[in-house]
Design a protein around this motif. Structure first.
Motif, PDB file in Angstrom:
ATOM      1  N   LEU A 268       0.838  -1.193   0.000  1.00 48.25           N
ATOM      2  CA  LEU A 268       0.000   0.000   0.000  1.00 48.25           C
ATOM      3  C   LEU A 268       0.878   1.249   0.000  1.00 48.25           C
ATOM      4  CD1 LEU A 268      -2.713  -1.068   2.595  1.00 48.25           C
ATOM      5  CD2 LEU A 268      -2.989  -0.869   0.114  1.00 48.25           C
TER       6      LEU A 268
ATOM      7  N   ILE B  75       0.599   3.968   1.658  1.00 47.54           N
ATOM      8  CA  ILE B  75       0.899   4.435   3.010  1.00 47.54           C
ATOM      9  C   ILE B  75       2.096   3.693   3.594  1.00 47.54           C
ATOM     10  CG2 ILE B  75      -0.814   2.917   4.117  1.00 47.54           C
ATOM     11  CD1 ILE B  75       0.214   6.418   5.353  1.00 47.54           C
ATOM     12  N   HIS B  76       2.177   2.378   3.372  1.00 50.08           N
ATOM     13  CA  HIS B  76       3.302   1.597   3.887  1.00 50.08           C
ATOM     14  C   HIS B  76       4.585   1.938   3.136  1.00 50.08           C
ATOM     15  CE1 HIS B  76       0.789  -0.601   6.620  1.00 50.08           C
ATOM     16  NE2 HIS B  76       0.001  -0.993   5.634  1.00 50.08           N
TER      17      HIS B  76
ATOM     18  N   ILE C 200      -1.594   5.788   9.827  1.00 47.59           N
ATOM     19  CA  ILE C 200      -2.447   4.647   9.520  1.00 47.59           C
ATOM     20  C   ILE C 200      -3.507   4.611  10.614  1.00 47.59           C
ATOM     21  CG2 ILE C 200      -2.579   2.155   9.227  1.00 47.59           C
ATOM     22  CD1 ILE C 200       0.489   2.299   8.560  1.00 47.59           C
TER      23      ILE C 200
ATOM     24  N   ASP D 253      -7.252   1.689   7.921  1.00 48.47           N
ATOM     25  CA  ASP D 253      -6.990   0.767   6.807  1.00 48.47           C
ATOM     26  C   ASP D 253      -8.202   0.524   5.912  1.00 48.47           C
ATOM     27  OD1 ASP D 253      -4.249   0.210   7.023  1.00 48.47           O
ATOM     28  OD2 ASP D 253      -4.594  -1.322   8.539  1.00 48.47           O
TER      29      ASP D 253
ATOM     30  N   SER E 208     -10.127   3.481   4.580  1.00 43.89           N
ATOM     31  CA  SER E 208     -10.397   4.787   3.961  1.00 43.89           C
ATOM     32  C   SER E 208     -11.467   5.591   4.685  1.00 43.89           C
ATOM     33  CB  SER E 208     -10.746   4.670   2.476  1.00 43.89           C
ATOM     34  OG  SER E 208     -12.103   4.319   2.277  1.00 43.89           O
TER      35      SER E 208
ATOM     36  N   CYS F  13      -4.488   9.097   6.603  1.00 43.87           N
ATOM     37  CA  CYS F  13      -3.428   8.796   5.647  1.00 43.87           C
ATOM     38  C   CYS F  13      -3.496   9.654   4.379  1.00 43.87           C
ATOM     39  CB  CYS F  13      -3.510   7.323   5.251  1.00 43.87           C
ATOM     40  SG  CYS F  13      -5.028   6.946   4.315  1.00 43.87           S
TER      41      CYS F  13
ATOM     42  N   LYS G  40      -6.606   8.787  -0.184  1.00 47.58           N
ATOM     43  CA  LYS G  40      -6.338   8.083   1.063  1.00 47.58           C
ATOM     44  C   LYS G  40      -5.355   6.973   0.719  1.00 47.58           C
ATOM     45  CE  LYS G  40     -10.613   9.631   3.035  1.00 47.58           C
ATOM     46  NZ  LYS G  40     -11.971   9.316   3.441  1.00 47.58           N
ATOM     47  N   SER G  41      -4.128   7.152   1.181  1.00 44.81           N
ATOM     48  CA  SER G  41      -3.045   6.275   0.757  1.00 44.81           C
ATOM     49  C   SER G  41      -3.125   4.867   1.310  1.00 44.81           C
ATOM     50  CB  SER G  41      -1.696   6.912   1.106  1.00 44.81           C
ATOM     51  OG  SER G  41      -1.566   7.134   2.489  1.00 44.81           O
ATOM     52  N   CYS G  42      -4.095   4.589   2.173  1.00 38.95           N
ATOM     53  CA  CYS G  42      -4.267   3.217   2.674  1.00 38.95           C
ATOM     54  C   CYS G  42      -5.080   2.368   1.700  1.00 38.95           C
ATOM     55  CB  CYS G  42      -4.917   3.207   4.057  1.00 38.95           C
ATOM     56  SG  CYS G  42      -6.677   3.586   4.061  1.00 38.95           S
ATOM     57  N   THR G  43      -5.631   2.977   0.667  1.00 37.11           N
ATOM     58  CA  THR G  43      -6.436   2.215  -0.289  1.00 37.11           C
ATOM     59  C   THR G  43      -5.852   2.257  -1.694  1.00 37.11           C
ATOM     60  OG1 THR G  43      -7.866   4.112  -0.684  1.00 37.11           O
ATOM     61  CG2 THR G  43      -8.570   2.551   1.010  1.00 37.11           C
TER      62      THR G  43
END
Length: 166
Positions: free
Chosen positions: A24, A26-27, A40, A43, A45, A50, A60-63
């Motif tokens: 992802l 975000i990671h 985070i 997880d 959105s 994020c 949303k960088s977690c998705t």
């Protein structure tokens, strides 16, 4: 699993790396690039902690997978202050107007507000509330968050901030 080569510009800096296809964004930002400002939270959105700016859009960088950001221009909270360390008007607004409590939502909230002000430089209170509705503050500091964004909008537009009469 074979890795994929990605190239992107993050906060004005060219970044290249090998990533697993399922990594992802975000990671990737936090663990491989070392930019830990985006948080985070859920997880899924829902919270917006994020949020980053990707090709002039709030995401949303977690998705999003890092491979989907290949070739992108990304701005994170770390890229908001000027190179000399001067705070961006949004960061200054959050500081001056007490727009943060625990601070967990703040990076995502500022990044969403950044895109909101790019799209609407002089939003009303209702437009601000609608514009940040995908970002949650668990401390319920919305009134001061709205004031912070109003402060930043006034600063960006070269006007003095005037608090609205209640």
């Amino acid at each position: 699993m074979s890795k994929v080569h990605v190239k992107m510009t993050i906060n004005g800096r060219a970044v290249e790396a090998l990533v697993e296809p399922r990594t992802l964004l975000i990671h990737f930002l936090r663990e491989q690039v070392g930019l830990t400002g985006a948080h985070i939270g859920c997880d899924t959105s829902h919270c917006g902690a994020c949020t980053v700016d990707l090709n002039a859009m709030s995401v949303k960088s977690c998705t999003l997978f890092a491979v989907q950001a290949n070739g992108a221009e990304i701005t994170t909270i770390e890229g908001m202050a000027s190179p000399d360390g001067a705070l961006h008007p949004l960061q200054e607004g959050f500081r001056q107007m007490h727009g943060l409590q625990c601070g967990y939502c703040t990076p995502g909230m500022i990044m969403r507000a950044h895109r909101l002000l790019k799209e609407n430089p002089n939003p009303t209170e209702d437009e601000i509330r609608s514009g940040i509705s995908g970002n949650l503050c668990r401390c319920t500091g919305y009134q001061n968050i709205v004031k912070s964004i109003q402060y930043a909008a006034a600063t960006i537009n070269g006007a003095p901030y005037q608090e609205a009469a209640e």
